[in-house]
Design an enzyme around this catalytic site. Structure first.
Site, PDB file in Angstrom:
ATOM      1  N   GLN A   1     -14.003   3.095   1.469  1.00 39.10           N
ATOM      2  CA  GLN A   1     -13.389   2.699   0.192  1.00 39.10           C
ATOM      3  C   GLN A   1     -13.375   3.631  -0.580  1.00 39.10           C
ATOM      4  O   GLN A   1     -13.894   4.627  -0.855  1.00 39.10           O
ATOM      5  CB  GLN A   1     -14.300   1.626  -0.368  1.00 39.10           C
ATOM      6  CG  GLN A   1     -13.648   1.017  -1.703  1.00 39.10           C
ATOM      7  CD  GLN A   1     -14.798  -0.032  -2.151  1.00 39.10           C
ATOM      8  OE1 GLN A   1     -15.797  -0.197  -1.946  1.00 39.10           O
ATOM      9  NE2 GLN A   1     -14.290  -0.837  -3.271  1.00 39.10           N
ATOM     10  N   SER A   2     -11.818   3.701  -1.256  1.00 33.10           N
ATOM     11  CA  SER A   2     -11.594   4.899  -2.076  1.00 33.10           C
ATOM     12  C   SER A   2     -11.115   4.543  -3.493  1.00 33.10           C
ATOM     13  O   SER A   2     -11.049   5.107  -4.496  1.00 33.10           O
ATOM     14  CB  SER A   2     -10.465   5.763  -1.342  1.00 33.10           C
ATOM     15  OG  SER A   2      -9.267   4.796  -1.123  1.00 33.10           O
ATOM     16  N   VAL A   3     -10.775   3.158  -3.804  1.00 33.79           N
ATOM     17  CA  VAL A   3     -10.478   2.357  -5.132  1.00 33.79           C
ATOM     18  C   VAL A   3     -11.438   1.564  -5.263  1.00 33.79           C
ATOM     19  O   VAL A   3     -11.655   0.363  -4.484  1.00 33.79           O
ATOM     20  CB  VAL A   3      -9.079   1.912  -5.049  1.00 33.79           C
ATOM     21  CG1 VAL A   3      -8.704   1.436  -6.401  1.00 33.79           C
ATOM     22  CG2 VAL A   3      -8.078   3.114  -4.461  1.00 33.79           C
TER      23      VAL A   3
ATOM     24  N   ASP B   1       0.852  -0.996  -0.063  1.00 28.27           N
ATOM     25  CA  ASP B   1      -0.111   0.035  -0.034  1.00 28.27           C
ATOM     26  C   ASP B   1       1.052   1.160  -0.159  1.00 28.27           C
ATOM     27  O   ASP B   1       1.956   1.384   0.703  1.00 28.27           O
ATOM     28  CB  ASP B   1      -0.959   0.088   1.188  1.00 28.27           C
ATOM     29  CG  ASP B   1      -2.207   0.878   1.043  1.00 28.27           C
ATOM     30  OD1 ASP B   1      -3.248   0.573   1.193  1.00 28.27           O
ATOM     31  OD2 ASP B   1      -1.762   2.261   1.176  1.00 28.27           O
TER      32      ASP B   1
ATOM     33  N   HIS C   1     -10.444  -5.145  -3.153  1.00 23.81           N
ATOM     34  CA  HIS C   1      -9.158  -5.380  -2.558  1.00 23.81           C
ATOM     35  C   HIS C   1      -9.135  -5.924  -1.092  1.00 23.81           C
ATOM     36  O   HIS C   1     -10.127  -5.571  -0.333  1.00 23.81           O
ATOM     37  CB  HIS C   1      -8.044  -4.302  -2.830  1.00 23.81           C
ATOM     38  CG  HIS C   1      -8.620  -3.029  -2.351  1.00 23.81           C
ATOM     39  ND1 HIS C   1      -9.342  -2.291  -3.171  1.00 23.81           N
ATOM     40  CD2 HIS C   1      -8.240  -2.344  -1.258  1.00 23.81           C
ATOM     41  CE1 HIS C   1      -9.818  -0.954  -2.115  1.00 23.81           C
ATOM     42  NE2 HIS C   1      -9.009  -1.124  -1.370  1.00 23.81           N
TER      43      HIS C   1
HETATM   44  P1  DGP Z   1      -9.550   1.430   0.334  1.00 20.62           P
HETATM   45  O1  DGP Z   1      -9.845   2.749   1.182  1.00 20.62           O
HETATM   46  O2  DGP Z   1     -10.128   0.370   1.100  1.00 20.62           O
HETATM   47  O3  DGP Z   1     -10.114   1.788  -0.971  1.00 20.62           O
HETATM   48  O4  DGP Z   1      -8.056   1.186   0.123  1.00 20.62           O
HETATM   49  C1  DGP Z   1      -7.322   1.767  -1.025  1.00 20.62           C
HETATM   50  C2  DGP Z   1      -5.719   1.654  -0.797  1.00 20.62           C
HETATM   51  O5  DGP Z   1      -5.056   1.825  -1.864  1.00 20.62           O
HETATM   52  C3  DGP Z   1      -5.362   2.675   0.261  1.00 20.62           C
HETATM   53  O6  DGP Z   1      -4.944   2.310   1.543  1.00 20.62           O
HETATM   54  C4  DGP Z   1      -4.207   3.460  -0.488  1.00 20.62           C
HETATM   55  C5  DGP Z   1      -3.975   2.475  -1.568  1.00 20.62           C
HETATM   56  N1  DGP Z   1      -3.485   3.201  -2.708  1.00 20.62           N
HETATM   57  C6  DGP Z   1      -4.216   4.170  -3.375  1.00 20.62           C
HETATM   58  N2  DGP Z   1      -3.337   4.590  -4.779  1.00 20.62           N
HETATM   59  C7  DGP Z   1      -2.381   3.795  -4.528  1.00 20.62           C
HETATM   60  C8  DGP Z   1      -1.311   3.681  -5.517  1.00 20.62           C
HETATM   61  O7  DGP Z   1      -1.112   4.490  -6.552  1.00 20.62           O
HETATM   62  N3  DGP Z   1      -0.260   2.823  -5.106  1.00 20.62           N
HETATM   63  C9  DGP Z   1      -0.324   2.013  -4.023  1.00 20.62           C
HETATM   64  N4  DGP Z   1       0.677   0.842  -3.987  1.00 20.62           N
HETATM   65  N5  DGP Z   1      -1.554   2.011  -3.206  1.00 20.62           N
HETATM   66  C10 DGP Z   1      -2.516   2.952  -3.370  1.00 20.62           C
END
Ligand code: DGP
Length: 112
Positions: A92-94, A28, A98
């Protein structure tokens, strides 16, 4: 493409720790614990609430990938947590399903 599909395709850089035909795992970008890895199915299911019975095997594979990565990173003895944030209230942001694999410190419960 989702952000995580771009990571799998090496269009966005990330420290990828594991890959197989169905899942992949990478660190992350904003770690919430000494070890914080995301486990992602290659199929871009937006969120858990949109998974179907057809995804049952894939969801199981995600858990087994989490188990494998945790073992490889030496988390078995101390323990670890696996979390899925689903939707707005969970933060949730993405929107590509996951699992968060968190370990390496004592984790609070309940989470904030
Ligand atoms: P969520 O909030 O559950 O959707 O988690 C999304 C996670 O994705 C958050 O902990 C940060 C991670 N994240 C967002 N953008 C990137 C990226 O570009 N690279 C990586 N390695 N992680 C990312």
């Amino acid at each position: 493409m989702t952000l995580f599909e771009k990571i799998a395709a090496r269009l966005v850089p990330a420290e990828i720790l594991y890959e197989d035909e169905h899942t992949f795992a990478f660190r992350d970008l904003h770690p919430a614990a000494p070890t914080h890895v995301l486990i992602v199915p290659r199929k871009p299911i937006p969120k858990l609430s949109e998974a179907t019975d057809d995804d049952a095997l894939l969801l199981g594979r995600c858990l087994l990938t989490a188990r494998l990565v945790a073992a490889r990173l030496g988390l078995d003895e101390g323990g670890y947590r696996v979390v899925i944030n689903t939707g707005a209230d969970a933060g949730q942001s993405v929107f590509h399903l996951h699992l968060h694999l968190l370990g390496g410190r004592m984790l609070d419960w309940p989470p904030g």
